[in-house]
Design a protein around this motif. Structure first.
Motif, PDB file in Angstrom:
ATOM      1  N   ASP A   1      84.502 103.616  39.517  1.00 10.15           N
ATOM      2  CA  ASP A   1      84.684 101.899  39.379  1.00 10.15           C
ATOM      3  C   ASP A   1      86.122 101.604  39.411  1.00 10.15           C
ATOM      4  O   ASP A   1      86.997 102.135  38.979  1.00 10.15           O
ATOM      5  CB  ASP A   1      83.924 101.317  38.150  1.00 10.15           C
ATOM      6  CG  ASP A   1      82.448 101.893  38.097  1.00 10.15           C
ATOM      7  OD1 ASP A   1      81.679 101.979  39.075  1.00 10.15           O
ATOM      8  OD2 ASP A   1      81.993 101.569  37.093  1.00 10.15           O
ATOM      9  N   ASP A   2      86.296 100.549  40.144  1.00 12.40           N
ATOM     10  CA  ASP A   2      87.472  99.800  40.015  1.00 12.40           C
ATOM     11  C   ASP A   2      87.828  99.268  38.743  1.00 12.40           C
ATOM     12  O   ASP A   2      86.888  98.945  37.821  1.00 12.40           O
ATOM     13  CB  ASP A   2      87.675  98.521  40.891  1.00 12.40           C
ATOM     14  CG  ASP A   2      87.771  99.178  42.582  1.00 12.40           C
ATOM     15  OD1 ASP A   2      87.966 100.200  42.724  1.00 12.40           O
ATOM     16  OD2 ASP A   2      87.707  97.932  42.958  1.00 12.40           O
TER      17      ASP A   2
ATOM     18  N   SER B   1      91.057  93.316  39.898  1.00 12.66           N
ATOM     19  CA  SER B   1      90.391  94.569  40.276  1.00 12.66           C
ATOM     20  C   SER B   1      91.146  95.227  41.120  1.00 12.66           C
ATOM     21  O   SER B   1      91.699  94.758  42.210  1.00 12.66           O
ATOM     22  CB  SER B   1      89.083  94.060  40.931  1.00 12.66           C
ATOM     23  OG  SER B   1      88.604  95.179  41.053  1.00 12.66           O
ATOM     24  N   LYS B   2      91.509  96.564  41.052  1.00 11.25           N
ATOM     25  CA  LYS B   2      92.179  97.318  41.664  1.00 11.25           C
ATOM     26  C   LYS B   2      91.499  98.820  41.311  1.00 11.25           C
ATOM     27  O   LYS B   2      91.116  99.001  40.406  1.00 11.25           O
ATOM     28  CB  LYS B   2      93.409  97.567  41.326  1.00 11.25           C
ATOM     29  CG  LYS B   2      94.319  96.401  41.839  1.00 11.25           C
ATOM     30  CD  LYS B   2      94.255  96.139  43.405  1.00 11.25           C
ATOM     31  CE  LYS B   2      95.157  94.893  43.879  1.00 11.25           C
ATOM     32  NZ  LYS B   2      94.950  94.994  45.330  1.00 11.25           N
ATOM     33  N   THR B   3      91.731  99.653  42.365  1.00 10.44           N
ATOM     34  CA  THR B   3      91.143 101.103  42.346  1.00 10.44           C
ATOM     35  C   THR B   3      91.788 101.809  41.042  1.00 10.44           C
ATOM     36  O   THR B   3      92.969 101.462  40.540  1.00 10.44           O
ATOM     37  CB  THR B   3      91.677 102.183  43.655  1.00 10.44           C
ATOM     38  OG1 THR B   3      92.715 102.122  43.619  1.00 10.44           O
ATOM     39  CG2 THR B   3      91.013 101.009  44.844  1.00 10.44           C
TER      40      THR B   3
ATOM     41  N   ASP C   1      86.741  98.476  32.893  1.00 12.50           N
ATOM     42  CA  ASP C   1      86.135  98.493  34.234  1.00 12.50           C
ATOM     43  C   ASP C   1      84.665  97.654  33.863  1.00 12.50           C
ATOM     44  O   ASP C   1      83.746  97.617  34.408  1.00 12.50           O
ATOM     45  CB  ASP C   1      85.645  99.665  34.857  1.00 12.50           C
ATOM     46  CG  ASP C   1      84.764 100.597  33.942  1.00 12.50           C
ATOM     47  OD1 ASP C   1      84.455 100.254  33.124  1.00 12.50           O
ATOM     48  OD2 ASP C   1      84.329 101.482  34.486  1.00 12.50           O
TER      49      ASP C   1
END
Length: 166
Positions: free
Chosen positions: A44-45, A86-88, A122
């Motif tokens: 999940d991001d 939200s980012k990786t 997350d």
């Protein structure tokens, strides 16, 4: 029909250095961790993160900074640096590794050990990873005072002479 509910496994932080950072009064910003990792079983991001001075915080002097990441907002309020956006996993790992610490009190900083604590989210909170920073004070050079050979102080013509001759 029998179904299963998807559960969110919390992300995991790991691999932060175990050594204590030695920070000398007057130093520039120093990187807190170059090895912290961010993983998640589902991939999940990451939605948010915090980095805080959880122990030893000196208000008005302890500063956490970071290298900006497009799409993530970061700001320090009190002892906590908060990131939202939200980012990786890899992008947040890079962001967390960019965090630096600086103490701006160059006169008489607190020598209390600072504990820097990381956490990501997350939808579920990760574990904490921490690293300590020890502050080494520097003895500041004494101020040079002007020397005068003679001066008047009482306004009535009484002359006072210095015994110091340069």
């Amino acid at each position: 029909m029998i179904g299963t509910l998807a559960t969110n496994d919390a992300p995991v932080l790991a691999s932060i250095e175990g050594s204590t950072i030695i920070y000398t009064e007057g130093d520039l910003s120093t990187q807190v961790s170059n090895t912290i990792t961010v993983t998640d079983a589902e991939g999940d991001d990451i939605a948010s993160a915090t980095v805080e001075v959880s122990a030893g915080f000196e208000a008005g002097a302890d500063v956490l900074s970071f290298t900006p990441l497009t799409g993530v907002t970061g700001s320090q309020t009190g002892n906590t640096l908060t990131f939202t956006g939200s980012k990786t996993l890899a992008e947040y790992q890079t962001l967390l590794r960019s965090v630096t610490y600086q103490n701006t009190n160059v006169i008489n900083p607190s020598v209390a050990t600072r504990t820097i604590r990381y956490r990501v989210n997350d939808g579920g909170n990760s574990n904490y990873q921490t690293r300590n920073i020890n502050i080494t004070p520097v003895v500041n050079a004494p101020a040079t005072l002007p020397v005068t050979e003679s001066f008047e102080t009482d306004g009535e013509g009484t002359r006072y002479l210095s015994l110091i001759h340069i």
